[in-house]
Design an enzyme around this catalytic site. Structure first.
Site, PDB file in Angstrom:
ATOM      1  N   HIS A 127       0.841  -1.193   0.000  1.00  0.00           N
ATOM      2  CA  HIS A 127       0.000   0.000   0.000  1.00  0.00           C
ATOM      3  C   HIS A 127       0.880   1.248   0.000  1.00  0.00           C
ATOM      4  O   HIS A 127       2.028   1.218   0.455  1.00  0.00           O
ATOM      5  CB  HIS A 127      -0.919   0.028   1.228  1.00  0.00           C
ATOM      6  CG  HIS A 127      -1.786  -1.173   1.363  1.00  0.00           C
ATOM      7  ND1 HIS A 127      -2.944  -1.344   0.636  1.00  0.00           N
ATOM      8  CD2 HIS A 127      -1.650  -2.293   2.125  1.00  0.00           C
ATOM      9  CE1 HIS A 127      -3.508  -2.497   0.957  1.00  0.00           C
ATOM     10  NE2 HIS A 127      -2.733  -3.085   1.856  1.00  0.00           N
ATOM     11  N   ALA A 177      14.805 -17.363  13.917  1.00  0.00           N
ATOM     12  CA  ALA A 177      13.353 -17.527  13.796  1.00  0.00           C
ATOM     13  C   ALA A 177      12.612 -16.289  14.286  1.00  0.00           C
ATOM     14  O   ALA A 177      12.999 -15.660  15.270  1.00  0.00           O
ATOM     15  CB  ALA A 177      12.900 -18.750  14.583  1.00  0.00           C
TER      16      ALA A 177
END
Length: 206
Positions: A127, A177
Site C-alpha cells: 500500500h 526464527a
C-alpha cells in the site's frame, strides 16, 4: 519401529506421490518453469495478478505447502503472488516450507537456501505510505514502494521470519526464527530480532 511411525511414513510417502504430479501440472498450467527433481508436499498456490510475471524453480528443490508437511506448524501453504513484470527465481537444492512470496519486482534465491516454515518474503509495501494515496486503494500507478530482494547461496532463514523489500542477505548467513529483516545482511553472519540486528560472525569457508 513403532507401528504408528510406520503408518505415518507410509501415508506421507503416498501423499507425496499424489501431490507431486498434480503440482507439476498446476505449475505448467501457470507457466512456471521448474527443473529436475522437484518434490512437493501439499497443494501449491500461484496468484498471478497479471500474466507477464515469471517464476523459475531450479533443480532438486523441495517445497512443503501444508501444515502436515512440517511438524513445527508455522503455516499451511506455499504461495507465489506476482504482479506485472515480476520475476521470482529459486535456485538449485533449495528447501522451502510453507512460505509466502509476494513479488512486484524481483525475488531471487541462490542455491542451497533453506526457508523455515511460515516465512514471508515481500518485495513491496503493498500500500502507499501517504494516507491520501492509501485510501484511494491500489489503483494502477499508485505510489507503492517496492525493491528487489536477493538471498545468496547457502542462507538459512528461520521459521516465521519476514524478509522485506530491498534486502540482500549474503552468502551462508543465518536469520533467527521470527525475525523481521529490513536491511542488508552481510555474508557469514547471524542476525535476529525485530528489526533484525547483528549477533555474531560465522566461520567462513576456506
Amino acid at each position: 519401529m513403532d507401528l504408528y511411525l510406520l503408518y505415518r511414513k507410509a501415508v506421507n510417502k503416498y501423499i507425496h506421490l499424489l501431490f507431486n504430479p498434480v503440482n507439476k501440472i498446476y505449475l505448467k498450467l501457470n507457466k512456471v518453469s521448474y527443473g529436475r527433481g522437484l518434490k512437493t508436499k501439499g497443494k501449491l498456490y500461484i496468484m498471478r495478478h497479471y500474466g507477464t510475471a515469471k517464476i523459475f524453480i531450479g533443480e532438486n528443490v523441495s517445497i512443503n505447502s501444508a501444515g502436515w508437511a512440517n511438524p513445527i506448524g508455522c503455516g499451511n501453504k506455499t504461495c507465489f503472488q506476482t504482479l506485472d513484470n515480476a520475476e521470482v527465481i529459486i535456485g538449485d537444492n533449495c528447501g522451502i516450507s510453507n512460505t509466502a512470496f509476494t513479488c512486484a519486482e524481483k525475488i531471487e534465491l541462490g542455491n542451497d537456501v533453506l526457508l523455515g516454515s511460515g516465512c514471508h518474503i515481500f518485495d513491496t509495501d503493498f500500500h502507499a505510505l501517504d494516507y491520501k494515496e492509501r485510501i484511494k486503494g491500489n489503483y494502477p500507478g499508485a505510489p507503492i514502494k517496492s525493491a528487489p530482494i536477493k538471498i545468496d547461496d547457502g542462507v538459512f532463514i528461520g521459521a516465521g521470519s519476514y524478509i522485506l523489500k530491498g534486502v540482500h542477505i549474503g552468502k551462508h548467513s543465518i536469520i533467527g526464527a521470527g525475525s523481521v529483516v529490513t536491511k542488508d545482511v552481510p555474508s557469514y553472519e547471524i542476525w535476529a530480532g525485530n528489526p533484525a540486528h547483528f549477533l555474531k560472525k560465522i566461520k567462513e569457508d576456506k
